[in-house]
Design a protein around this motif. Structure first.
Motif, short mmCIF file in Angstrom:
data_model
loop_
_atom_site.label_atom_id
_atom_site.label_comp_id
_atom_site.label_asym_id
_atom_site.label_seq_id
_atom_site.Cartn_x
_atom_site.Cartn_y
_atom_site.Cartn_z
N UNK A 202 0.86 -1.20 0.00
CA UNK A 202 0.00 0.00 0.00
C UNK A 202 0.88 1.24 0.00
N UNK A 203 0.33 2.28 -0.59
CA UNK A 203 1.03 3.57 -0.53
C UNK A 203 0.78 4.16 0.86
N UNK A 204 1.86 4.63 1.48
CA UNK A 204 1.79 5.02 2.88
C UNK A 204 2.55 6.33 3.09
N UNK A 205 2.04 7.14 3.98
CA UNK A 205 2.80 8.32 4.43
C UNK A 205 3.25 8.05 5.85
N UNK A 206 4.50 8.36 6.14
CA UNK A 206 5.00 8.17 7.50
C UNK A 206 6.05 9.23 7.83
N UNK A 207 6.34 9.32 9.10
CA UNK A 207 7.35 10.29 9.54
C UNK A 207 8.49 9.54 10.21
N UNK A 208 9.70 9.84 9.77
CA UNK A 208 10.89 9.30 10.42
C UNK A 208 11.67 10.50 10.93
N UNK A 209 11.81 10.59 12.25
CA UNK A 209 12.36 11.80 12.88
C UNK A 209 11.58 13.00 12.37
N UNK A 210 12.24 13.92 11.66
CA UNK A 210 11.49 15.11 11.22
C UNK A 210 11.05 15.02 9.77
N UNK A 211 11.38 13.93 9.10
CA UNK A 211 11.09 13.84 7.66
C UNK A 211 9.79 13.08 7.41
N UNK A 212 8.88 13.73 6.67
CA UNK A 212 7.65 13.05 6.26
C UNK A 212 7.91 12.47 4.87
N UNK A 213 7.60 11.19 4.70
CA UNK A 213 7.89 10.52 3.44
C UNK A 213 6.67 9.76 2.95
N UNK A 214 6.54 9.72 1.64
CA UNK A 214 5.50 8.87 1.05
C UNK A 214 6.18 7.79 0.23
N UNK A 215 5.61 6.61 0.23
CA UNK A 215 6.18 5.52 -0.55
C UNK A 215 5.29 4.31 -0.46
N UNK A 216 5.81 3.19 -0.92
CA UNK A 216 5.03 1.94 -0.92
C UNK A 216 5.70 0.96 0.05
N UNK A 217 4.88 0.37 0.91
CA UNK A 217 5.41 -0.64 1.84
C UNK A 217 5.61 -1.94 1.09
N UNK A 218 6.84 -2.43 1.11
CA UNK A 218 7.16 -3.70 0.42
C UNK A 218 6.89 -4.88 1.34
N UNK A 219 6.98 -4.64 2.64
CA UNK A 219 6.71 -5.73 3.58
C UNK A 219 7.53 -5.56 4.85
N UNK A 220 7.61 -6.64 5.61
CA UNK A 220 8.36 -6.64 6.87
C UNK A 220 9.62 -7.47 6.66
N UNK A 221 10.75 -6.89 7.01
CA UNK A 221 12.04 -7.55 6.78
C UNK A 221 12.36 -8.61 7.84
N UNK A 222 13.50 -9.26 7.66
CA UNK A 222 13.84 -10.39 8.53
C UNK A 222 14.11 -10.02 9.98
#
Ligand code: BTN
Length: 251
Positions: A202-222
């Motif tokens: 799904x296309x998702x918006x999220x915030x990491x520290x102060x950066x807001x980013x949009x992208x596609x979630x590929x999944x959960x890593x190992x």
């Protein structure tokens, strides 16, 4: 109020049910100094200082939510403790599913039904212990207007079994079982998490520290991280805030 832990039958960790506390996580933390045992749990009808992740308040009308904390003393190295955050979400997810609910994990460990939050989990650590705080919306039917579109409860999902104690015992049982698997069987747990990840593809918006980013979630890593496609490259995200899906699953 804080209550000293009293030793019980070693095979059955006790559950202490209190009427009102600040935060059940704090009561559990106080038990550590007084001889707590792996799996012991504290629940409260009302929390006046319930907290969520990143210092947000966790608010729930008295008696309408299941608010409890489980103390875990993992036997595996601390480097692997972050797995317990995902494991706790999986325990709640599986228990909701056994009751016929189409629950999903909203990484890392919120539980969603129909894209609405039904459960939040706060993991804290203290010395050799992990405190797993779980807040499940049980009989809430009237959320504040700002949560109405984003929150749900067992009652709103049509569940008729709204006694909180059996839910607590079932979730805790599953949590203890999965914790025992977290060191050596983590790939199998990850496979289950991946099958029920609310954000994958799904296309998702999220915030990491102060950066807001949009992208596609590929999944959960190992290692349990979020794999995120952003600006033509893959990122591994260990921690993010304000994670919001912007689309349905992409084909
Ligand atoms: C979140 O979604 O941000 C986490 C919410 C966790 C709430 C539970 S209720 C029981 C335990 N005691 C607390 O103060 N918080 C957790």
């Amino acid at each position: 109020m804080s209550t000293a832990f009293e030793p019980h039958d070693p095979t059955t960790p006790p559950v202490i049910w209190l009427d009102e506390v600040g935060s059940t996580n704090d009561v559990a933390r106080d038990w550590i100094a007084t001889g707590a045992q792996h799996g012991c749990s504290v629940a409260a009808n009302k929390q006046h200082g319930g907290r969520g992740r990143r210092g947000t308040p966790w608010l729930c009308p008295p008696h309408q939510g299941l608010a409890f904390s489980v103390l875990l003393r993992p036997t595996f190295p601390k480097a692997l403790w972050p797995r317990l955050s995902l494991v706790a979400g999986l325990a709640v997810l599986e228990e909701l599913q056994t009751q016929g609910l189409a629950a999903q994990i909203k990484w890392p460990n919120d539980i969603w039904i129909r894209d609405k939050k039904i459960c939040g989990i706060l993991i804290e650590t203290c010395q050799d212990w992990v405190i797993v705080g779980i807040g499940l919306n049980v009989s809430v039917t009237d959320f504040p207007v700002e949560l109405r579109d984003s929150a749900t409860s067992l009652a709103l999902e049509g569940v008729t079994m709204l006694d909180r104690a059996p839910w607590l015992l079932a979730i805790r049982q599953r949590l203890l079982e999965l914790t025992a698997l977290a060191e050596n069987e983590f790939p199998a747990l990850l496979a289950s998490l991946r099958r029920h990840c609310a954000l994958s593809h799904r296309r998702v918006r999220l915030r990491v520290n102060d950066a807001v980013m949009e992208g596609v979630v590929l999944g959960i890593g190992n290692a349990g991280e979020l794999r995120f496609w952003h600006n033509d490259r893959e990122l591994s995200i260990l921690q993010a805030d304000e994670v919001r899906p912007l689309s349905a699953v992409l084909s």
